[in-house]
Design an enzyme around this catalytic site. Structure first.
Site, PDB file in Angstrom:
ATOM      1  CG  PHE A  56     -11.449   0.760  -0.799  1.00  0.00           C
ATOM      2  CD1 PHE A  56     -12.248  -0.146  -0.107  1.00  0.00           C
ATOM      3  CD2 PHE A  56     -11.430   2.071  -0.371  1.00  0.00           C
ATOM      4  CE1 PHE A  56     -13.026   0.260   0.970  1.00  0.00           C
ATOM      5  CE2 PHE A  56     -12.204   2.488   0.703  1.00  0.00           C
ATOM      6  CZ  PHE A  56     -13.005   1.579   1.381  1.00  0.00           C
ATOM      7  CG  ASN A 114     -11.398  -6.000   2.625  1.00  0.00           C
ATOM      8  OD1 ASN A 114     -11.670  -5.656   1.479  1.00  0.00           O
ATOM      9  ND2 ASN A 114     -10.182  -5.920   3.115  1.00  0.00           N
ATOM     10  CB  THR A 170      -7.277  -2.344   7.009  1.00  0.00           C
ATOM     11  OG1 THR A 170      -7.114  -2.133   5.607  1.00  0.00           O
ATOM     12  CG2 THR A 170      -8.672  -2.853   7.309  1.00  0.00           C
ATOM     13  CB  VAL A 181      -0.964  -0.010   1.213  1.00  0.00           C
ATOM     14  CG1 VAL A 181      -1.624   1.346   1.398  1.00  0.00           C
ATOM     15  CG2 VAL A 181      -2.033  -1.075   1.010  1.00  0.00           C
ATOM     16  CD  GLU A 216      -1.009  -7.647  -2.031  1.00  0.00           C
ATOM     17  OE1 GLU A 216      -0.570  -8.743  -2.398  1.00  0.00           O
ATOM     18  OE2 GLU A 216      -1.023  -7.290  -0.834  1.00  0.00           O
ATOM     19  N   GLY A 263     -13.606 -21.616  -5.373  1.00  0.00           N
ATOM     20  CA  GLY A 263     -12.201 -22.020  -5.386  1.00  0.00           C
ATOM     21  C   GLY A 263     -11.803 -22.614  -4.059  1.00  0.00           C
ATOM     22  CB  CYS A 311      -6.726  -7.641   2.804  1.00  0.00           C
ATOM     23  SG  CYS A 311      -5.445  -6.405   2.524  1.00  0.00           S
ATOM     24  CE  LYS A 369      -4.922  -9.835  -5.686  1.00  0.00           C
ATOM     25  NZ  LYS A 369      -5.966  -8.847  -5.757  1.00  0.00           N
TER      26      LYS A 369
HETATM   27  N1  LIG Z   1      -1.941  -5.240   0.657  1.00  0.00           N
HETATM   28  C1  LIG Z   1      -3.151  -4.856   0.268  1.00  0.00           C
HETATM   29  O1  LIG Z   1      -3.672  -5.287  -0.762  1.00  0.00           O
HETATM   30  C2  LIG Z   1      -3.923  -3.858   1.090  1.00  0.00           C
HETATM   31  C3  LIG Z   1      -5.031  -3.213   0.521  1.00  0.00           C
HETATM   32  C4  LIG Z   1      -5.731  -2.291   1.291  1.00  0.00           C
HETATM   33  C5  LIG Z   1      -5.344  -2.035   2.601  1.00  0.00           C
HETATM   34  N2  LIG Z   1      -4.276  -2.696   3.131  1.00  0.00           N
HETATM   35  C6  LIG Z   1      -3.887  -2.366   4.507  1.00  0.00           C
HETATM   36  O2  LIG Z   1      -2.776  -1.469   4.439  1.00  0.00           O
HETATM   37  C7  LIG Z   1      -1.885  -1.713   5.533  1.00  0.00           C
HETATM   38  C8  LIG Z   1      -0.501  -2.024   4.987  1.00  0.00           C
HETATM   39  O3  LIG Z   1      -0.572  -3.205   4.227  1.00  0.00           O
HETATM   40  P1  LIG Z   1       0.601  -3.695   3.256  1.00  0.00           P
HETATM   41  O4  LIG Z   1       0.112  -4.887   2.547  1.00  0.00           O
HETATM   42  O5  LIG Z   1       1.116  -2.534   2.477  1.00  0.00           O
HETATM   43  O6  LIG Z   1       1.694  -4.115   4.347  1.00  0.00           O
HETATM   44  P2  LIG Z   1       3.189  -4.552   4.099  1.00  0.00           P
HETATM   45  O7  LIG Z   1       3.502  -5.542   5.149  1.00  0.00           O
HETATM   46  O8  LIG Z   1       3.391  -4.911   2.652  1.00  0.00           O
HETATM   47  O9  LIG Z   1       4.029  -3.213   4.360  1.00  0.00           O
HETATM   48  C9  LIG Z   1       4.196  -2.605   5.591  1.00  0.00           C
HETATM   49  C10 LIG Z   1       5.533  -1.860   5.581  1.00  0.00           C
HETATM   50  O10 LIG Z   1       5.643  -1.115   6.797  1.00  0.00           O
HETATM   51  C11 LIG Z   1       6.991  -1.179   7.231  1.00  0.00           C
HETATM   52  N3  LIG Z   1       7.049  -0.838   8.648  1.00  0.00           N
HETATM   53  C12 LIG Z   1       6.713  -1.588   9.719  1.00  0.00           C
HETATM   54  N4  LIG Z   1       6.869  -0.872  10.856  1.00  0.00           N
HETATM   55  C13 LIG Z   1       7.308   0.355  10.496  1.00  0.00           C
HETATM   56  C14 LIG Z   1       7.637   1.542  11.206  1.00  0.00           C
HETATM   57  N5  LIG Z   1       7.531   1.602  12.517  1.00  0.00           N
HETATM   58  N6  LIG Z   1       8.055   2.609  10.493  1.00  0.00           N
HETATM   59  C15 LIG Z   1       8.160   2.570   9.150  1.00  0.00           C
HETATM   60  N7  LIG Z   1       7.848   1.460   8.417  1.00  0.00           N
HETATM   61  C16 LIG Z   1       7.429   0.382   9.090  1.00  0.00           C
HETATM   62  C17 LIG Z   1       7.408  -2.599   6.899  1.00  0.00           C
HETATM   63  O11 LIG Z   1       8.815  -2.716   6.853  1.00  0.00           O
HETATM   64  C18 LIG Z   1       6.750  -2.777   5.513  1.00  0.00           C
HETATM   65  O12 LIG Z   1       7.599  -2.366   4.478  1.00  0.00           O
HETATM   66  C19 LIG Z   1      -2.518  -2.847   6.339  1.00  0.00           C
HETATM   67  O13 LIG Z   1      -3.305  -2.311   7.347  1.00  0.00           O
HETATM   68  C20 LIG Z   1      -3.402  -3.541   5.320  1.00  0.00           C
HETATM   69  O14 LIG Z   1      -4.472  -4.214   5.925  1.00  0.00           O
HETATM   70  C21 LIG Z   1      -3.558  -3.578   2.409  1.00  0.00           C
END
Ligand SMILES: NC(=O)c1ccc[n+]([C@@H]2O[C@H](COP(=O)([O-])OP(=O)(O)OC[C@H]3O[C@@H](n4cnc5c(N)ncnc54)[C@H](O)[C@@H]3O)[C@@H](O)[C@H]2O)c1
Length: 437
Positions: A150, A209, A121, A11, A153, A254, A261, A322
Site C-alpha cells: 500500500f 485503489n 497488485t 515497490v 510513491e 485536479g 497504479c 504527482k
Molecule cells: N509503484 C507503486 O506505487 C506501487 C504501490 C503498490 C503496489 N504496486 C504494485 O507493485 C508491483 C510493482 O510495481 P512497481 O511500481 O515497483 O514496478 P516497476 O516497474 O517500478 O518495477 C518492476 C521491476 O521488475 C523488474 N522485472 C521485470 N521482470 C522481471 C523478472 N522476470 N525478474 C526480475 N525482475 C523483473 C523490472 O526490471 C523492474 O525493475 C505492481 O504490481 C504494482 O501495481 C506499485
C-alpha cells in the site's frame, strides 16, 4: 531472516531496502542488467525521498545485495517476494505474464521449502495460479502468500517503515508465522497485521485503489459542476471534508489521476468483474470521467487563444504524475504534451525530478528547462500539472515578467483566486471562477 526480492522497481527496491534496515539479509534480483549494475555501484536507480540514506547504509552493512540471477535469489531467501510489474494488458486486464513467468522459473529452481510472497497488485485468484504454475514444475513443498503493498510513491520509505496496516493473505500457518515475524518490527506502535485468505487479500488492494480513484473522480465531477453553477469547489471541499464520515483527504480536484497504479488497477478490477459475471458500473464511469479530466485544460487553452494554438509557446510546470517522484507513468502532463504538440504548440517543461524520464519519451520534440522560470521565459501561458511544493509560492512579479502574457492554467488549484485577481493574472483553475488580467 534471509529474504529475496524479485523485481527492484518502486515497490521491490523499497521493500528490500526497508527489510534490510530491520536487520534482514536481503538479496534483490532484477532482470534489468544495467539497473543491477547501477545498484551494485551504490546508485539508487529511482527518485524516492529518504531511500538513498537507507540504501547506502544497508549496502555498507552488507545486508543488501543485488543480482540478475533468479537462482541466486532462490538459494538465498527463505521468503521470496515477487514485486514484479502487472501492467495493463490490451483488454484492460492485469498482465500476469511477469508474475506467472517468474513463478514457472521458481518452480524449476526450487530445492527446499520457501514462502513465495506476491507483493505485486494482482487479480483475485492469482495466488492459486502461482501455486499451480510452481506445482507443475516441482514436488518440493512451498507456500504462496498474498501480501499486497500500500506504499505511496513519494512517501514509500515512510509508508513501508510505518504501515497503517499489513495484509497477509495465507492459508498456511507456517507461512503466516514467518510473515508475522518478518513484519513485527514495523508494527510496534500497534498498527494491525490483518490475516485473511489469499483471495480477500488480493481484492483488498484493488478495492482500496478503486475506492480512492472513485473518491477523487467524484470530486472532479463536483468541481466541473461548480464551474457551471458558480460555486467554488475549495469551499465545497472544506465543507464536505469536515464531516468525519467523509474525511478531508482525497477531496482535492485536479486534472485526473495518473501513475502506475490507479489507472491500471481500476481497469483491472472492472475487467475482473466482467470475467466473473459482475458489471462494475461505477468503475466504468470513473474510467470515462478520468479520461476526460486528464485533458480538461486543453479546450480552455484553445478557447483562450481563439482556437489558434499553432506557434504558441506554452510552459508546463510539473511532469511527474504527482509530487516527490520521478515516475511519469500515465501522468496527465504527458497527455497534454501530446495534444498540444499535435496542435503545433512549442512546449517548454520543468520538473524537479522527472525531466530525464520525459526526455527519454519526447526527445527533441519539446524543450527542457533547468528551472521553473526558464520554462516560462517568453511563454504565452503556463500550465501547472503537478503540485510540487516549489510551485506553490512563486515570485509572481518575476513570473509575470518572464511570461509574454500573464496567463496560467492551473490543474492543481495551487493559488488563491483573490491573490491571482490582485496580481492581475488570467487564471483558470479547476472548479473555481476564472480571474482576468
Ligand atoms: N509503484 C507503486 O506505487 C506501487 C504501490 C503498490 C503496489 N504496486 C504494485 O507493485 C508491483 C510493482 O510495481 P512497481 O511500481 O515497483 O514496478 P516497476 O516497474 O517500478 O518495477 C518492476 C521491476 O521488475 C523488474 N522485472 C521485470 N521482470 C522481471 C523478472 N522476470 N525478474 C526480475 N525482475 C523483473 C523490472 O526490471 C523492474 O525493475 C505492481 O504490481 C504494482 O501495481 C506499485
Amino acid at each position: 531472516m534471509k529474504i529475496s526480492v524479485i523485481g527492484t522497481g518502486y515497490v521491490g527496491l523499497v521493500t528490500g531496502t526497508c527489510l534490510a534496515e530491520t536487520g534482514n539479509d536481503v538479496l534483490c534480483i532484477d532482470i534489468d542488467k544495467s539497473k543491477v549494475k547501477q545498484m551494485q555501484q551504490g546508485e539508487v536507480p529511482i527518485y524516492e525521498p529518504h531511500l538513498d540514506v537507507l540504501f547506502e547504509r544497508n549496502i555498507k552493512a552488507k545486508r543488501l545485495g543485488f543480482s540478475t540471477s533468479l537462482e541466486d535469489g532462490l538459494n538465498h531467501g527463505e521468503i521470496i517476494f515477487l514485486a514484479l510489474p502487472t501492467p495493463e494488458d490490451e483488454d484492460g486486464s492485469a498482465d500476469l505474464s511477469y508474475v506467472l513467468g517468474a513463478a514457472k522459473n521458481i518452480g524449476k529452481l526450487l530445492k527446499q521449502y520457501k514462502v513465495i510472497v506476491d507483493k505485486s497488485t494482482v487479480p483475485v485468484g492469482t495466488a492459486d495460479k502461482v501455486k499451480n504454475v510452481i506445482s507443475k514444475e516441482t514436488s518440493v513443498k512451498f507456500d504462496v502468500v498474498s501480501n499486497p503493498e500500500f506504499l505511496r510513491e513519494g512517501f514509500a520509505v515512510d509508508d513501508f517503515l510505518k504501515p497503517e496496516r499489513i495484509i497477509i493473505g495465507s492459508s498456511s500457518e507456517r507461512a503466516t508465522e514467518l510473515m508475522q515475524k518478518l513484519y513485527k518490527p514495523f508494527v510496534r506502535s500497534g498498527n494491525p497485521v490483518i490475516i485473511m485468505d489469499e483471495r480477500s487479500a488480493e481484492l483488498t488492494k484493488y478495492a482500496a485503489n478503486a475506492f480512492l480513484a472513485t473518491k477523487f473522480t467524484f470530486m472532479n465531477e463536483i468541481a466541473n459542476f461548480c464551474e457551471k453553477v458558480g460555486a467554488d469547489v475549495d469551499k465545497v471541499r472544506v465543507g464536505m471534508g469536515t464531516d468525519s464520515r467523509i474525511g478531508k483527504r482525497f477531496l482535492f480536484p485536479g486534472i485526473g489521476y495518473g501513475g502506475s497504479c490507479f489507472p491500471k488497477d481500476v481497469k483491472a478490477l472492472h475487467k475482473s468483474g466482467n470475467e466473473n459475471g459482475y458489471k462494475f458500473d461505477i468503475l466504468n464511469a470513473v474510467i470515462k470521467v478520468n479520461d476526460i479530466q486528464k485533458k480538461i485544460l486543453i479546450p480552455r487553452i484553445e478557447s483562450y487563444f481563439s482556437n489558434d494554438l499553432k506557434g504558441k509557446r506554452i510552459a508546463i510546470w510539473g511532469l511527474a504524475f504527482k509530487p516527490e517522484t520521478d515516475d511519469i507513468r500515465e501522468a496527465p502532463a504527458l497527455y497534454m504534451i501530446e495534444e498540444l504538440l499535435n496542435k503545433g504548440v512549442i512546449i517548454s517543461v520543468f520538473d524537479p525530478e522527472a525531466i530525464q524520464n520525459v526526455r527519454n519519451r519526447f526527445g527533441n520534440a519539446i524543450e527542457y528547462a533547468n528551472n521553473m522560470y526558464e520554462a516560462t521565459n517568453g511563454a504565452d501561458a503556463l500550465i501547472i500539472s503537478t503540485e510540487w511544493s516549489i510551485f506553490r509560492t512563486p515570485d509572481f512579479t518575476r513570473l509575470k515578467s518572464s511570461l509574454s502574457q500573464p496567463v496560467i492554467f492551473d490543474g492543481r488549484n495551487l493559488y488563491d483566486i483573490e491573490d491571482m485577481g490582485k496580481e492581475r493574472f488570467y487564471y483558470s483553475s479547476i472548479g473555481r471562477k476564472n480571474t482576468y488580467n
